[in-house]
Enzyme design. Structure first.
Site, PDB file in Angstrom:
ATOM      1  N   ASN A 254      -6.749  -3.048  -4.888  1.00  0.00           N
ATOM      2  CA  ASN A 254      -8.024  -2.558  -5.408  1.00  0.00           C
ATOM      3  C   ASN A 254      -7.879  -1.178  -6.057  1.00  0.00           C
ATOM      4  OD1 ASN A 254      -7.477  -1.816  -2.675  1.00  0.00           O
ATOM      5  ND2 ASN A 254      -9.502  -0.901  -2.563  1.00  0.00           N
ATOM      6  N   HIS A 255      -6.810  -0.463  -5.701  1.00  0.00           N
ATOM      7  CA  HIS A 255      -6.605   0.839  -6.338  1.00  0.00           C
ATOM      8  C   HIS A 255      -5.943   0.703  -7.704  1.00  0.00           C
ATOM      9  CE1 HIS A 255      -7.575   3.976  -3.277  1.00  0.00           C
ATOM     10  NE2 HIS A 255      -7.608   2.893  -2.534  1.00  0.00           N
TER      11      HIS A 255
ATOM     12  N   HIS B 158      -4.610  -9.217  -0.787  1.00  0.00           N
ATOM     13  CA  HIS B 158      -4.973  -7.797  -0.661  1.00  0.00           C
ATOM     14  C   HIS B 158      -6.489  -7.702  -0.510  1.00  0.00           C
ATOM     15  CE1 HIS B 158      -4.083  -3.452  -1.479  1.00  0.00           C
ATOM     16  NE2 HIS B 158      -5.375  -3.465  -1.695  1.00  0.00           N
TER      17      HIS B 158
ATOM     18  N   HIS C  64      -3.733  -4.142   1.933  1.00  0.00           N
ATOM     19  CA  HIS C  64      -4.995  -3.408   1.954  1.00  0.00           C
ATOM     20  C   HIS C  64      -5.265  -2.685   3.274  1.00  0.00           C
ATOM     21  CE1 HIS C  64      -8.868  -2.120   0.535  1.00  0.00           C
ATOM     22  NE2 HIS C  64      -9.497  -2.719   1.510  1.00  0.00           N
TER      23      HIS C  64
ATOM     24  N   ASP D 298       0.814  -1.223   0.000  1.00  0.00           N
ATOM     25  CA  ASP D 298       0.000   0.000   0.000  1.00  0.00           C
ATOM     26  C   ASP D 298       0.848   1.274   0.000  1.00  0.00           C
ATOM     27  OD1 ASP D 298      -1.697  -2.292   1.318  1.00  0.00           O
ATOM     28  OD2 ASP D 298      -3.117  -0.845   0.518  1.00  0.00           O
TER      29      ASP D 298
ATOM     30  N   HIS E 237      -4.413  -0.487   6.304  1.00  0.00           N
ATOM     31  CA  HIS E 237      -3.359   0.520   6.400  1.00  0.00           C
ATOM     32  C   HIS E 237      -2.646   0.597   7.742  1.00  0.00           C
ATOM     33  CE1 HIS E 237      -4.108   3.191   2.655  1.00  0.00           C
ATOM     34  NE2 HIS E 237      -4.142   1.912   2.377  1.00  0.00           N
TER      35      HIS E 237
HETATM   36  C1  LIG Z   1     -13.646  -3.530   2.060  1.00  0.00           C
HETATM   37  O1  LIG Z   1     -14.764  -3.056   2.745  1.00  0.00           O
HETATM   38  C2  LIG Z   1     -15.268  -1.831   2.285  1.00  0.00           C
HETATM   39  C3  LIG Z   1     -16.380  -1.387   3.191  1.00  0.00           C
HETATM   40  O2  LIG Z   1     -17.399  -2.327   3.229  1.00  0.00           O
HETATM   41  C4  LIG Z   1     -15.733  -1.984   0.849  1.00  0.00           C
HETATM   42  O3  LIG Z   1     -16.204  -0.758   0.353  1.00  0.00           O
HETATM   43  C5  LIG Z   1     -14.555  -2.452  -0.004  1.00  0.00           C
HETATM   44  O4  LIG Z   1     -14.970  -2.668  -1.316  1.00  0.00           O
HETATM   45  C6  LIG Z   1     -13.978  -3.715   0.582  1.00  0.00           C
HETATM   46  N1  LIG Z   1     -12.753  -4.065  -0.122  1.00  0.00           N
HETATM   47  C7  LIG Z   1     -12.707  -4.976  -1.074  1.00  0.00           C
HETATM   48  C8  LIG Z   1     -11.365  -5.244  -1.649  1.00  0.00           C
HETATM   49  O5  LIG Z   1     -13.669  -5.598  -1.449  1.00  0.00           O
END
Ligand SMILES: *[C@@H]1O[C@H](CO)[C@@H](O)[C@H](O)[C@H]1NC(C)=O
Ligand SMILES: *[C@@H]1O[C@H](CO)[C@@H](O)[C@H](O)[C@H]1NC(C)=O
Ligand SMILES: *[C@@H]1O[C@H](CO)[C@@H](O)[C@H](O)[C@H]1NC(C)=O
Ligand SMILES: *[C@@H]1O[C@H](CO)[C@@H](O)[C@H](O)[C@H]1NC(C)=O
Ligand SMILES: *[C@@H]1O[C@H](CO)[C@@H](O)[C@H](O)[C@H]1NC(C)=O
Length: 594
Positions: free
Chosen positions: A149-150, A238, A266, A41, A268
């Site tokens: 995810n970013h 992640h 993921h 991250d 932090h």
């Molecule tokens: C982690 O949780 C948040 C809050 O519910 C959500 O918005 C996010 O998409 C989740 N992360 C992943 C990688 O799915």
């Protein structure tokens, strides 16, 4: 059957354990010890336009890679979100490549081998082999990364920013999966001297989908056939680790128990000291981000990266504190707890409260200065957050004037103060507890679309597009500047509808079509569509050797007996050996872990 198997596994584990406890000590930097720098991250480009904090992520990335060189690591392992934006700016991409080229290229020999078939392991790459085996490149430190995810793959070609680095020969992107319904996680196999590491990874997948796959038994971990228990099993993931709603996280218990160490990206907050999962008997390390992206308590924890040493089945994780991190101080005050100082009825209460808050900020600034003394790498202006609970009849004041006082001394003058009220406070705390670092308050476009669809259910034209699919497409359109997402979805759904209607030979009266369409046959979302499109197109350590002090420490050595015993070959057929595509190393067959 399963129970027996588990029993024997536990037994093997206990045996190993006793070998370790009775073993001798040895040097840390020998030809059998992998040295791996772990970080996650890094969020390159976060607030790059900010006049004060604009360079923070680049400076820290430089520090991290410099640490890799100074510690002479074998490779760097990243846990995703190297980039903050899905489409990083040119400046961000340039800074990233500059740092990697500066530190990762050179003549220094690399002394570990890849045993698995690289053509398979990096099949999504145009150059499907690890960068350091490319005869046109001189790599001194290979970097392995999953995506977060970013910086996840998007668009019709399923590419992400890390793939650009991969194509440039600067990074080895692993842990990609083509399917969204089923996952076979198979390792990249590495060997240095007598130590062998099976490196597993899953790039970020929406938690709910991965959760569903685990629940439906659609996640399989493959294991090397040969000498199955002789590998150190390292896994990079992640995902949300802390619970958000029933399925918005991945419980550690879902992960296979043969793993030795899980590197969790993921999240932090730095919780880098490995924690043993008593049920699964593996360790989890959560390095945390190397930049503060939200002014919440989790981000105020001192940030570290890790120097992981692996020898045989033993490991040691040394914490390396990061020097270039901007300081962050956070404090909570509740106005109603100071009746001696002010009460809501007083005429000048607002001024008094303001003075009080100012005093608190001054205190934090003094503390920041004390701690920064003598550390020239730490940025001068700290991040400051004062959370003011004003419930009990107090009123908020204009923060403009307040901010003015600190404009030259604080990195975030505009949002030092955060007012919360009691009921709201509870909600906030709940949100923060459940996910200390996510942008909790950000309004999700996806939710707006959902709302829209709930209201507009009768709309015939739009019923072709599922709420879920449309939500995803719009989200990608906005978040990731994915300009084609909506068009792609519509085209796909249209074709699918036509095919469906043709197959069912529905007479094309409008009412009939409506009926069929509403029958719920179109429950796919964009990710599934894409994965399908891709498939079509390609057709294709234990307690006592854990020493967590900041100083390097000895690792216990396992007795030789275990490693010299003949490799057992399991599964159907014999493990085939052959030369990998790039002519170095042998590869080893992998079988399913039951
Ligand atoms: C982690 O949780 C948040 C809050 O519910 C959500 O918005 C996010 O998409 C989740 N992360 C992943 C990688 O799915
Ligand atoms: C970031 O670094 C560049 C190049 O060193 C410099 O010109 C710029 O002023 C820096 N920006 C900030 C916000 O410090
Ligand atoms: C790595 O290569 C092996 C073959 O040596 C293969 O079985 C395995 O699926 C590959 N792993 C990945 C992640 O592609
Ligand atoms: C890489 O370094 C070696 C050793 O210095 C040198 O012989 C070789 O020519 C270099 N290769 C490239 C592609 O620069
Ligand atoms: C960890 O290493 C330090 C320094 O070598 C040593 O003093 C300490 O006793 C070790 N701790 C454990 C738990 O082994």
């Amino acid at each position: 059957m399963t129970a027996v198997l588990q029993l024997s596994l536990t037994f093997a584990f206990l045996c190993l354990w006793s070998c370790i406890t009775s073993s001798s000590q040895c040097k840390l930097n020998d030809e059998d010890t992998f040295k791996i720098l772990i970080a996650t991250d890094i969020h390159l480009g976060y607030l790059e336009k900010d006049a004060i904090r604009g360079n923070d992520t680049f400076v820290t990335f430089d520090e991290i890679m410099k640490q890799a060189v100074q510690n002479e690591v074998d490779f760097v392992l990243l846990g995703g979100d190297l980039f903050h934006d899905n489409k990083p700016s040119r400046k961000t991409m340039h800074c990233c490549m500059e740092v990697m080229r500066k530190y990762c290229m050179g003549d220094r020999p690399i002394i570990f081998e890849i045993l698995s078939d690289q053509a398979v392991n990096f099949s999504h790459s145009k150059f499907p082999w690890v960068n350091y085996l490319d005869s046109n490149l001189n790599i001194s430190i290979p970097v392995f990364s999953v995506h977060g995810n970013h910086d996840d793959p998007t668009g019709a070609d399923g590419l992400c920013a890390i793939d650009l680095l991969s194509c440039a020969g600067l990074i080895n992107h692993f842990g990609r999966s083509r399917s969204v319904e089923k996952l076979e996680i198979s390792p990249v196999l590495l060997q240095k001297g007598n130590t062998r590491i099976a490196l597993y990874g899953i790039g970020s997948i929406p938690d709910e989908r991965l959760y569903r796959m685990f629940i439906n038994n659609q996640v399989t971990m493959l294991r090397p056939r040969e000498d199955e228990d002789g590998w150190f099993n390292l896994f990079v993931i992640h995902q949300n680790r802390s619970k958000h709603g029933a399925t918005n996280y991945i419980p550690e218990q879902f992960l296979d128990d043969f793993l030795d160490l899980v590197v969790w990206g993921h999240e932090h907050e730095c919780k880098i000291a490995p924690v043993r999962n008593e049920q699964q008997l593996f360790y989890v390390t959560q390095p945390g981000s190397s930049v503060i992206t939200s002014l919440s308590p989790g981000e105020a924890v001192k940030k570290h990266i890790g120097l992981l040493r692996v020898k045989g089945k033993k490991m040691n994780l040394q914490k390396i504190p990061l020097q270039t991190i901007r300081q962050f101080f956070i404090q909570d005050v509740t106005l109603s707890e100071h009746p001696d100082l002010f009460s809501p009825e007083q005429p000048n209460v607002m001024l008094k409260v303001m003075d009080f808050c100012q005093e608190k900020v001054e205190e934090m600034l003094e503390e920041a200065e004390r701690q920064r003394l003598g550390n020239s790498l730490t940025p001068e202006k700290p991040l400051i957050r004062l959370r003011v609970d004003y419930s009990g009849g107090f009123e908020v004041f204009n923060t403009m004037r307040f901010s003015q006082k600190f404009v030259d001394r604080v990195a975030n003058p505009k949002d030092i103060l955060h007012f919360i009220r009691h009921r709201e406070a509870k909600d906030n705390i709940k949100a923060i507890l459940s996910h200390p670092t996510s942008e909790v308050l950000q309004l999700r476009v996806e939710d707006l679309v959902k709302e829209y669809f709930q209201k507009a259910e009768k709309n015939v034209q739009l019923s072709l597009l599922t709420e879920q699919g449309m939500g995803k497409a719009v989200q990608e359109f906005v978040d990731k500047e994915e300009k084609d997402a909506i068009e792609e979805l519509i085209k796909y759904q249209l074709e699918k509808t036509q095919r469906y209607l043709r197959e069912r030979r529905v007479e094309a009266t409008e009412e009939k079509i409506d009926e069929e369409v509403k029958g719920g046959a179109f429950k796919e979302d964009l990710a599934i569509i894409r994965a399908k499109a891709h498939r079509d197109r390609s057709d294709s350590v234990r307690d006592d050797d854990l020493n967590l002090s900041d100083e390097p420490a000895d690792i216990a050595v396992e007795s030789d007996e275990a490693s010299t015993s003949a490799p057992t070959i399991r599964g159907r057929g014999r493990g085939s050996r052959g030369t990998s595509r790039r002519g170095r190393g042998i590869y080893i067959n992998i079988h399913k872990h039951i």
